[in-house]
Every structure is written in structure tokens, then in C-alpha cells.
Design a protein around this motif. Structure first.
Motif, PDB file in Angstrom:
ATOM      1  N   PRO A   1      44.979  35.272  43.330  1.00  0.00           N
ATOM      2  CA  PRO A   1      43.606  35.110  42.831  1.00  0.00           C
ATOM      3  C   PRO A   1      43.392  33.766  42.144  1.00  0.00           C
ATOM      4  O   PRO A   1      44.306  33.192  41.555  1.00  0.00           O
ATOM      5  CB  PRO A   1      43.461  36.257  41.815  1.00  0.00           C
ATOM      6  N   GLY A   2      42.156  33.281  42.246  1.00  0.00           N
ATOM      7  CA  GLY A   2      41.702  32.175  41.419  1.00  0.00           C
ATOM      8  C   GLY A   2      40.787  32.760  40.356  1.00  0.00           C
ATOM      9  O   GLY A   2      40.101  33.755  40.618  1.00  0.00           O
ATOM     10  N   TYR A   3      40.775  32.176  39.166  1.00  0.00           N
ATOM     11  CA  TYR A   3      40.020  32.751  38.050  1.00  0.00           C
ATOM     12  C   TYR A   3      38.982  31.772  37.501  1.00  0.00           C
ATOM     13  O   TYR A   3      39.188  30.551  37.513  1.00  0.00           O
ATOM     14  CB  TYR A   3      40.960  33.164  36.919  1.00  0.00           C
ATOM     15  N   SER A   4      37.894  32.335  37.005  1.00  0.00           N
ATOM     16  CA  SER A   4      36.874  31.537  36.329  1.00  0.00           C
ATOM     17  C   SER A   4      37.414  31.052  34.992  1.00  0.00           C
ATOM     18  O   SER A   4      38.471  31.491  34.529  1.00  0.00           O
ATOM     19  CB  SER A   4      35.602  32.368  36.109  1.00  0.00           C
TER      20      SER A   4
ATOM     21  N   ASN B   1      36.936  36.197  33.538  1.00  0.00           N
ATOM     22  CA  ASN B   1      36.258  37.449  33.861  1.00  0.00           C
ATOM     23  C   ASN B   1      35.814  37.537  35.319  1.00  0.00           C
ATOM     24  O   ASN B   1      35.259  38.556  35.736  1.00  0.00           O
ATOM     25  CB  ASN B   1      35.048  37.654  32.952  1.00  0.00           C
ATOM     26  N   VAL B   2      36.015  36.465  36.086  1.00  0.00           N
ATOM     27  CA  VAL B   2      35.689  36.458  37.513  1.00  0.00           C
ATOM     28  C   VAL B   2      36.934  36.013  38.271  1.00  0.00           C
ATOM     29  O   VAL B   2      37.627  35.079  37.849  1.00  0.00           O
ATOM     30  CB  VAL B   2      34.513  35.518  37.829  1.00  0.00           C
ATOM     31  N   ALA B   3      37.222  36.700  39.377  1.00  0.00           N
ATOM     32  CA  ALA B   3      38.376  36.348  40.208  1.00  0.00           C
ATOM     33  C   ALA B   3      37.926  36.214  41.656  1.00  0.00           C
ATOM     34  O   ALA B   3      36.975  36.872  42.087  1.00  0.00           O
ATOM     35  CB  ALA B   3      39.468  37.398  40.092  1.00  0.00           C
ATOM     36  N   VAL B   4      38.597  35.335  42.405  1.00  0.00           N
ATOM     37  CA  VAL B   4      38.311  35.139  43.823  1.00  0.00           C
ATOM     38  C   VAL B   4      39.612  35.265  44.598  1.00  0.00           C
ATOM     39  O   VAL B   4      40.626  34.661  44.222  1.00  0.00           O
ATOM     40  CB  VAL B   4      37.683  33.755  44.093  1.00  0.00           C
TER      41      VAL B   4
ATOM     42  N   GLN C   1      34.809  41.039  39.529  1.00  0.00           N
ATOM     43  CA  GLN C   1      34.391  40.851  38.142  1.00  0.00           C
ATOM     44  C   GLN C   1      35.057  41.902  37.276  1.00  0.00           C
ATOM     45  O   GLN C   1      35.220  43.056  37.694  1.00  0.00           O
ATOM     46  CB  GLN C   1      32.878  40.957  38.018  1.00  0.00           C
ATOM     47  N   LYS C   2      35.466  41.492  36.090  1.00  0.00           N
ATOM     48  CA  LYS C   2      36.089  42.433  35.169  1.00  0.00           C
ATOM     49  C   LYS C   2      34.990  43.170  34.401  1.00  0.00           C
ATOM     50  O   LYS C   2      34.211  42.556  33.665  1.00  0.00           O
ATOM     51  CB  LYS C   2      37.028  41.717  34.199  1.00  0.00           C
ATOM     52  N   VAL C   3      34.923  44.477  34.598  1.00  0.00           N
ATOM     53  CA  VAL C   3      33.911  45.318  33.961  1.00  0.00           C
ATOM     54  C   VAL C   3      34.622  46.353  33.104  1.00  0.00           C
ATOM     55  O   VAL C   3      35.363  47.186  33.618  1.00  0.00           O
ATOM     56  CB  VAL C   3      33.024  46.014  35.012  1.00  0.00           C
ATOM     57  N   HIS C   4      34.398  46.267  31.790  1.00  0.00           N
ATOM     58  CA  HIS C   4      35.051  47.182  30.842  1.00  0.00           C
ATOM     59  C   HIS C   4      36.565  47.199  31.052  1.00  0.00           C
ATOM     60  O   HIS C   4      37.203  48.259  31.051  1.00  0.00           O
ATOM     61  CB  HIS C   4      34.479  48.592  30.958  1.00  0.00           C
ATOM     62  N   GLY C   5      37.139  46.013  31.278  1.00  0.00           N
ATOM     63  CA  GLY C   5      38.579  45.878  31.412  1.00  0.00           C
ATOM     64  C   GLY C   5      39.137  46.224  32.774  1.00  0.00           C
ATOM     65  O   GLY C   5      40.358  46.188  32.966  1.00  0.00           O
ATOM     66  N   LYS C   6      38.263  46.551  33.736  1.00  0.00           N
ATOM     67  CA  LYS C   6      38.719  46.920  35.077  1.00  0.00           C
ATOM     68  C   LYS C   6      38.128  45.977  36.114  1.00  0.00           C
ATOM     69  O   LYS C   6      36.940  45.651  36.072  1.00  0.00           O
ATOM     70  CB  LYS C   6      38.302  48.364  35.390  1.00  0.00           C
ATOM     71  N   TRP C   7      38.950  45.540  37.075  1.00  0.00           N
ATOM     72  CA  TRP C   7      38.483  44.634  38.116  1.00  0.00           C
ATOM     73  C   TRP C   7      37.730  45.400  39.198  1.00  0.00           C
ATOM     74  O   TRP C   7      38.218  46.411  39.706  1.00  0.00           O
ATOM     75  CB  TRP C   7      39.649  43.875  38.734  1.00  0.00           C
ATOM     76  N   VAL C   8      36.539  44.889  39.537  1.00  0.00           N
ATOM     77  CA  VAL C   8      35.668  45.531  40.514  1.00  0.00           C
ATOM     78  C   VAL C   8      35.225  44.503  41.543  1.00  0.00           C
ATOM     79  O   VAL C   8      34.819  43.392  41.190  1.00  0.00           O
ATOM     80  CB  VAL C   8      34.428  46.144  39.829  1.00  0.00           C
TER      81      VAL C   8
END
Length: 208
Positions: A161-164, A168-171, A191-198
Motif C-alpha cells: 500500500p501507499g499511504y496519504s 488515513n487513506v491507502a492505495v 479509507q480508515k473508518v473508526h480504525g478499520k480499513w474500508v
């Protein structure tokens, strides 16, 4: 014969007091010079992004593979995807990305995948079979591939992954190949939502 003046007790006290003030003044000047430098170093350290922890990569890629498994189940897909255990093969397909990608994450993606690395542990299902990347180094055509991996559907490749900048954003670049003219790759944005990647969306990276 000594012609100098002998200092009395009052003069001694004055000299000692002056010496202490001079020492304190020099110390204060050193503090003034050191504090800004320390502040700059602390501020720089606070703004710098450290390398992502392996468990972060594992969580991101697990979100991707979990989604792939759900899609395979929903579409009643036959066969399974063969996933090499490194990012090898994904590296040559990575570019900084279109304007709709977070540019910091896009450059992080390209930089992290400029060399070959092992993929971290991740979620797997019957639709994805992890194999040593070396098994595909001597690829001898699709007839050989299907003989070597009976029941397989395609080769699946994942990038690291690449990260923002804020993390909080991964590609992730997800590529599949099932034949000479049946290949494609997509940027999966998470996107990390409430600590979980979605997984939030996909963008076309390449097709052949």
C-alpha cells in the motif's frame, strides 16, 4: 616590593558577584541559541511520517483480499486466483497516478514498490491461493500454468500500500491476468473508518 592594591572583602564580594552574573549571562545566551534549534528539530520530527508498521500493511491488504473473496462468492466465480507472495510484477505497472488519486499516497505507492518485497500476512479464502513468487519465474505459457495450478482462473498481483500524509487513506494496485489479452489493473482506494480499513472505490490503472 608590592605596589598593587590588596582587595578588601567588599571588593572580593563584588568581583564574585560580577563573575556569577557574567556566567549566568553566557548561559542565558546559550539557551537562547539552543532552544530554537531544539524547537526546529522537534517540530520537524513531529511532522515527518514514519514508515508504516507491517500490521498496517497487513490490515490494508486483508481488506482488499476480503473484498475480492466476497466478490468471487457473490458472482459464483469458478476457480481461484494464484497470488505470488511478493509485490514483484506489480512494480512495473505503478505510476504516480491520475489526478483523482491522493498524490502523496500515489508517490508513496510508487516509492514503496520500486523494489521487490515480500507481502505481509493477510486474509485468504478458497478463491485466493498464496504461492512462492519463484514458482512463476519460469512461466511457460497458459497451458503450463493451468497444468501447474489445476482449477486456477488467473494470476493475481498485489502491491504494497501507499499511504496519504495523515495515514488515513491507502492505495493498492490490484492486477489480474488470465490470458495473453486478458489483463488489467486497478487502484483500490481505502479509507480508515473508526480504525478499520474500508474499500471506498476503484480507479482504472491499465488494461490489455
Amino acid at each position: 616590593m608590592h605596589f598593587g592594591l590588596r582587595p578588601n572583602n567588599s571588593s572580593k564580594r563584588t568581583l564574585a558577584y560580577g563573575s556569577r552574573r557574567l556566567t549566568q549571562a553566557l548561559a542565558d545566551q546559550m539557551k537562547i541559541r539552543v532552544l530554537p534549534i531544539a524547537f526546529i528539530l522537534v517540530a520537524f520530527g513531529a511532522g515527518a511520517q514514519s514508515s508504516p508498521a507491517p500490521r498496517e500493511d497487513s490490515a490494508v491488504l486483508s481488506a482488499v483480499t476480503h473484498k475480492l473473496c466476497d466478490l468471487a462468492k457473490a458472482n459464483s466465480a469458478s476457480g481461484y486466483d494464484v497470488l505470488p507472495n511478493t509485490n514483484e510484477g506489480a512494480t512495473s505497472d505503478i505510476w504516480p497516478g491520475p489526478g483523482s488519486l491522493d498524490q502523496y499516497a500515489a508517490h508513496s505507492l510508487a516509492k514503496r514498490n520500486s523494489t521487490t518485497h515480500s507481502l505481509p500476512s493477510m486474509y485468504l479464502c478458497t478463491s485466493i491461493r498464496l504461492v512462492p513468487a519463484a514458482w512463476l519465474h519460469d512461466f511457460r505459457g497458459w497451458a503450463w500454468f493451468h497444468a501447474a495450478f489445476p482449477g486456477s482462473a488467473s494470476v493475481l498481483r498485489l502491491s504494497l500500500p501507499g499511504y496519504s500524509r495523515n495515514g488515513n487513506v491507502a492505495v493498492v494496485l490490484v492486477s489480474t491476468t488470465s490470458g495473453p489479452l486478458a489483463s488489467g489493473g486497478n487502484y483500490w482506494i481505502l479509507q480508515k473508518v473508526h480504525g478499520k480499513w474500508v474499500v471506498v472505490k476503484q480507479l482504472l490503472a491499465w488494461v490489455s
